[in-house]
Each structure stands twice: as C-alpha cells, then as structure tokens.
Design an enzyme around this catalytic site. Structure first.
Site, short mmCIF file in Angstrom:
data_model
loop_
_atom_site.label_atom_id
_atom_site.label_comp_id
_atom_site.label_asym_id
_atom_site.label_seq_id
_atom_site.Cartn_x
_atom_site.Cartn_y
_atom_site.Cartn_z
N ASP A 122 -4.37 -12.48 4.50
CA ASP A 122 -5.67 -12.00 5.01
C ASP A 122 -6.82 -12.42 4.10
O ASP A 122 -7.98 -12.12 4.40
CB ASP A 122 -5.66 -10.49 5.22
N HIS B 106 0.81 -1.23 0.00
CA HIS B 106 0.00 0.00 0.00
C HIS B 106 0.84 1.28 0.00
O HIS B 106 0.31 2.35 -0.31
CB HIS B 106 -0.91 0.04 1.23
N ASP C 291 -3.65 -10.82 -1.94
CA ASP C 291 -4.08 -10.23 -0.67
C ASP C 291 -5.57 -9.86 -0.80
O ASP C 291 -6.05 -9.56 -1.89
CB ASP C 291 -3.24 -8.98 -0.41
#
Length: 692
Positions: A263, A139, A174
């Site tokens: 995740d 990110h 992800d």
C-alpha cells in the site's frame, strides 16, 4: 535465461487463502494472493523456488503471543452467531474493520503457519530466504484485532527466530505503522523494529512518531521514520538506505523479518505514497545484499492488480531474475487491462510533501538515536527452547469415521514426499536422537504429552459449564497449574507445568473457594492463581456472575481491609519515610513500594508535592500480574491483557472488570509511610468501594 540465484528460497502458498472474502465493499481482498501466485507461475519463477503448502498453525502456537481467550473466541465465532456475541466482539475490537466472515480462523491458521514455518526453515539453515506473501498482518495486538489483522504472524515468527538468534531485525515498509509488532517488543533489546510509514493527519493507526524509541532494555530499539504524503522513489531511498545501513552496522541481527506492504505504492486505494514498482523492490534488493537469513512477508495493499505485480516482481528480485515487462498469460490476465504490463505509470500523482530539509532532519534524529546504542546487545547462553509444539490429539485410526469424506487439506496432509521439509527434518532428528535418548527422558516426554492432552480435554469440557458450582467442583477435583512464565523477546510465553502435578492436586483437593471467615483476609498468590483459573474456566458465564464470584473470593470480610497497618518498604527493604521519598520523587510520580500482604503498591506524589493519602495496589484485578505505570501516557497499562487504568487506579479500558485496589497511606509520628486497611467507603469520594 539469467543465472539462477544461489540462495535457497522457500515459498509458502495455499490456495485456500485466495478464497477468503472479508465482505462487500471491504478493501482487504485476499484474492490478490491468487493473482500473485499465478504471475509467479506464469513467469516460471516456481522452477527456482522450493514451494510448500503451509500447515495450519495450532491454537497453542497462536497463544504464544495472543491471549488464550482471544484465540478461543476466534476459533468459535461464526457469522451466524455475531448477534449473540456483541459484547465480546466489542472487547476484541471485531466489527467493521475486522469483520467476522466464513473461514476466519482457518485463514488465520494458514497465513500464520506459513510465517512460522518460514522462520523454522531459517533456524535450521534449510533456507536462506523464506517468502510468505499471505503473512505480514502487523496491526494485530495481543488481545484484539486491528486494521484488518486478527493474528500477528510476524510476532509469532520473530518469537520462533529468537530461539536460535540472539537479535532479530523487523523492517516494515507498509504505508501504515507496524504498531502491533513494535508494541510486542517495545521493552526488549532482542528485537529491533524499524518502520517507514505515513504519520500525521490522523492517519491510521496514529502511532510511530520519531520520538517513540522504546523503553527500559528496549530503549532505542524501536526506530520510527515518519513520512508525509507523496514520497517518491528518490526521496524514499535517500532516507531508507542510510538508516538501514546504520541499523545493520549497529545492531548486527542474526535474522531479518521484512514486511513488504504494497500500500506504499502509488495509486493504492488507501495509501498516499507515490512509490513505483522499482522503488518498492529496491528496498528488498538492498536488504538482500546484507546476506542475512530473511523472512519476507506481504502486508497491506488494496489495489489488487498492483499488489500482485509488486510481489511477483519482488519474488524475481529475491531470485536475481529479470522479468519481461509484458505479463504472461494466466487465469487473471484481464485484471491487468488495459496495459497488460508489469510496470505501469501512476494515474494520479500526489504532491511530494517530504521536502529535503524534513528528510534530513528525520534522518539525523534517527541516526543519532542509533548512535546511542553502544554495541550490539548480547544475550545470555541458555538452552534452546523446543520447536513450535503441535499437540497430537485424535491420532488413532479408530477415531476417524471411514464413511466421512476427507477435505482437500486432510488429503494433502497424508501425502508423504521425500523432499518435504517436515518429513526430512523429523526423520533425521529421530535418527540422531533415538540412540541417545534415555529412559528417563522418554518417560518425562510421555508425562508432558499426557498432561498437555489432559489440559486440552479439560478446556473443552469446561466450555459447557453453566454454573459456578460446576466450575468449583471440577477445579477441586483437578487443579491445572501454571509454571512461572518465561520471558522471550519481551513477551511472556505460557508453559504448562507437568512436574509435581500430583502433589499439587493433592494439596488442593477439598479446597473451598469461599474466602476465610476472618475479617481482613486477603488471599495469597496460590489462591489467586486458582481463582484466575476459575475465571478462565468460567469465561462463558455472564459478566455479573463472574464479578460476583471474583468479589466473593477476594473481598475481605468485615472491614474490607487488608490486615493491620504496615510500614511501606522500598526496593531494598528499608522503611519509606515521607521526607526521604519526596526528596527523590517529583510531582506526579507513581513508584512502587511493598504494601499490605507484601503486594507491590504505588505511592503517588500529588500536585502539591505531597504523598497522596492513598496507595494503589499494583496487582491486576483481572489476572494477578503487576501493572506498570506508563509515564508518557500517565496511565497504568496491564501487560497481560491490555487493560488501562487512570492515575487514580480506576479502570478506563477493559477487559479488567474492576479498578485497582486502594490502601490508606498515612504518615506516622516518626515520618514513616504506613499503609492501613481499606474502609467501607472509598475515602476519596465517600462512595461505596468497588467490591460493593
């Protein structure tokens, strides 16, 4: 015992990252990396791996993608000084999600060093697969932290791979969209980014629509697969395998970077997918089957015992090794209670909202976009850039304090082992180059090293400046010049220029910073570059002082204008006429022309289908780059530091201190567009202009 994989697999791990603590109640737990490593050791997978402790990436390497001021701030800030840097914390998006904690910059250096080192091993054909579970922080942006990520190790690793491979594929599984990597390579066809992620319902980061396919040369090289809550193994593989098979067939990458955020597993604290360990690992196994050099990293994952299970299992998958479902005894054995098994059943099942019709629609749209790429993009032949540069400062033994106890990292760094990559590679390189290196090359290398060392020293010295006079005095004595930035993979890489430095310093000696007294003066680009350097050197000064210095240097004296009237020129150098311009430009269009003093200037077509009575100077008021118009978002977005301006050129997001400059756009009697100087007031509002 199963047969060992024939692939040469390197594995990067440093126990330091496991001791990092983001803070109480923060979902990111780097401790999961220690748990993963102990499972790897417990299953004896380390016997089939080449294990390395990653070196710490130097700030110069981090600045190949991130802005120097951002890297410098991360290196300096500490938890004790948070309250003194609130403005900069806000500027760099540091705070609740991305807190300042003890050892922050060291943590960034270690996990980034592992990814860069892994890419370097792939480049030199020393490994077929490189694993860095500490990496994958996708990110982070060029000038700001985001989503628990500070330095984008993935972008830096891809830049390293691009030195040897014409095309690199980035794949992200992800649960969150890999927005930082996509944004970095959105305009280039040398990197294809593919992301399978949750999209909608205001889920972070809110990007990654299937219609986001890239722009300019990078059109169709950004592939987004937006998914809904509760996707299971069968549904995920139903779209993953066809899409990735088409990507590999169409794009033909020379290397792959695979981000394995855990995740997307079921039962994750922040995720909303229902993938099992087998379903997640099947993606890794599928990509390994293409037999392309691959860097595998970690990423998200907030139920730490499941994260450790996942990455240990995927390490075994890369090694073609089957694992016993009963976990081996290790220091963290009790963390896996009460089952103590590798594979577990989900405690809660989220309804799968990805109905078959939705999956087929997304798959069809993605594959149609891939078909628009006629062939694998090529790249011109050019000299291979040097490997990542590590400055050699303070090498001399006399600089070391013999009474000071060395830390664990410093002691480990001094250990020389025959099988270590760094020693083997550089020793072999020295052997092959010693006999062929000429005296001229040696001198040039020494000059380059001397210049870089001096530049680093000057940066350290300028940090202590407290007045503009000191900055000016320093810069008039020694001007640091920047070479033209070269673009690699869509990202500008800063390069110091050591050539003809003496001549440039000679010309700049005695240069006064204040603007010329003649009315209507607009500084040319060499003087703008000097001013940019002054601003960088004065980064520690109060904002008002910097703005004053900037306005004092740039603002035209007298009428505040930019010289006499000038007919606008198009890209071919022809005069722009109102009739011709409106015939080829629609309502709302912002297109570049050549304006006052040769600066690129936007002409705007208003809602009435007429040319606005003002032109917007495209030169950024912060660092002097050309700011492009973002058509979908209807705003100007600066590529060098992320500042944004609205359709009228007014700054709406920093760090740029000023709005884009304006010029009158009048229509002459012969129907030509003529730019004339700025006035004492903003002629759109009647208010004082920005320099007032």
């Amino acid at each position: 015992m199963p047969k060992q994989s024939k692939d040469r697999i390197s594995y990067f791990y440093d126990a330091e990252v496991g001791s990092v603590y983001y803070g109480p109640n923060h979902p990111m737990k780097p401790h999961r990396l220690c748990m993963t490593h102990h499972l790897v050791m417990g299953y004896e997978l380390h016997k089939k791996l080449e294990i390395y402790r990653p070196r710490k990436a130097h700030p110069v390497e981090l600045a190949q993608f991130h802005s120097e001021d951002y890297v410098d701030f991360l290196a300096r800030v500490t938890p004790e000084h948070v309250n003194e840097n609130l403005q900069q914390l806000q500027r760099y998006n540091l705070g609740e999600d991305c807190p300042i904690f003890e050892g922050l910059f060291n943590f960034c250096q270690v996990y980034t060093g592992g990814s860069i080192d892994g890419a370097t091993r792939l480049n030199h054909n020393l490994s077929d697969i490189a694993i860095n579970w500490a990496g994958g922080l996708h990110h982070a942006k060029k000038r700001e932290a985001s989503g628990f990520c500070y330095i984008n190790d993935l972008v830096l690793a891809i830049l390293e791979l691009l030195k040897y491979h014409p095309r690199v594929l980035y794949l992200d599984i992800d649960v969150h969209h890999g927005d930082g990597v996509e944004e970095a390579f959105y305009l280039t066809d040398r990197v294809m980014t593919v992301s399978f992620h949750k999209y909608g319902d205001y889920f972070f980061p809110g990007t990654g629509d299937v219609k986001d396919v890239g722009e300019k040369k990078g059109k169709y090289c950004s592939v987004n697969v937006p998914l809904r809550d509760g996707i299971d193994d069968l549904t995920f593989q139903r779209i993953f395998q066809p899409v990735m098979r088409k990507v590999m067939e169409t794009y033909q990458p020379g290397a792959i970077v695979l981000q394995c955020g855990a995740d997307s597993l079921g039962n994750d604290r922040l995720g909303c997918f229902s993938l099992s360990l087998d379903g997640h690992a099947e993606c890794v196994k599928f990509m390994k089957g293409f037999k392309v050099p691959m860097l595998v990293t970690g990423g998200g994952g907030y139920t730490k015992n499941n994260v450790a299970r996942c990455w240990a299992y995927e390490t075994a998958v890369l090694l073609d090794t089957k694992l016993d479902n009963n976990l081996p005894e290790n220091d963290y054995y009790e963390y896996y209670a009460p089952q103590y098994t590798l594979k577990t059943r989900p405690h809660q099942v989220i309804e799968n909202m990805n109905v078959r019709s939705y999956i087929e629609q997304i798959k069809k749209e993605v594959i149609e976009n891939l078909k628009a790429i006629e062939h694998a993009p090529g790249v011109q032949m050019h000299e291979v850039p040097p490997d990542n540069y590590i400055p050699e400062l303070n090498d001399d033994e006399e600089d070391e304090n013999p009474d000071e106890r060395l830390g664990q990292y410093a002691m480990d760094r001094n250990i020389k082992r025959d099988e270590e990559f760094y020693d083997m590679y550089w020793q072999e390189k020295k052997k092959t180059t010693t006999t062929t290196t000429t005296t001229t090359e040696v001198e040039e290398r020494e000059r380059e090293r001397e210049f870089r060392t001096q530049a680093a020293v000057e940066r350290e010295e300028t940090k202590g400046f407290r007045s503009r006079a000191e900055v000016c005095k320093r810069m008039s004595a020694s001007v640091k010049t920047m070479s033209a930035k070269k673009c690699l993979g869509g990202v500008s890489l800063p390069q110091r220029c050591a050539v003809a430095r003496t001549a440039k310093v000679g010309r700049a000696t005695g240069l006064k910073v204040r603007a010329a007294g003649a009315g209507g003066f607009v500084p040319d680009m060499p003087r703008r570059n000097i001013m940019n350097l002054l601003l960088v050197a004065a980064a520690g000064l109060p904002g008002a002082t910097m703005l004053g210095a900037y306005a004092f240097f740039f603002v035209p004296k007298g009428g505040g204008g930019g010289g006499a009237g000038l007919t606008a020129k198009d890209a071919l150098g022809n005069d722009v006429t109102e009739q011709g311009w409106l015939a080829s430009h629609q309502v709302g269009d912002h297109s570049l022309t050549q304006g006052l003093k040769g600066d690129p200037t936007y002409l705007v077509v208003n809602d009435e289908g007429k040319i606005e009575n003002f032109g917007i100077n495209a030169v950024c008021t912060h660092l002097g780059c050309v700011v492009p118009w973002n058509v979908p978002e209807k705003k100007f977005k600066c590529p060098c530091h992320g500042s944004q301006y609205n359709a009228q050129g007014r700054v709406i997001r920093g760090p740029a201190p000023l709005s884009l400059a304006l010029a009158h756009a009048d229509i002459s009697e012969d129907n030509k567009v003529v730019f004339t100087p700025w006035t004492e007031t903003d002629f759109r509002t009647g208010l004082d202009p920005w320099w007032k």
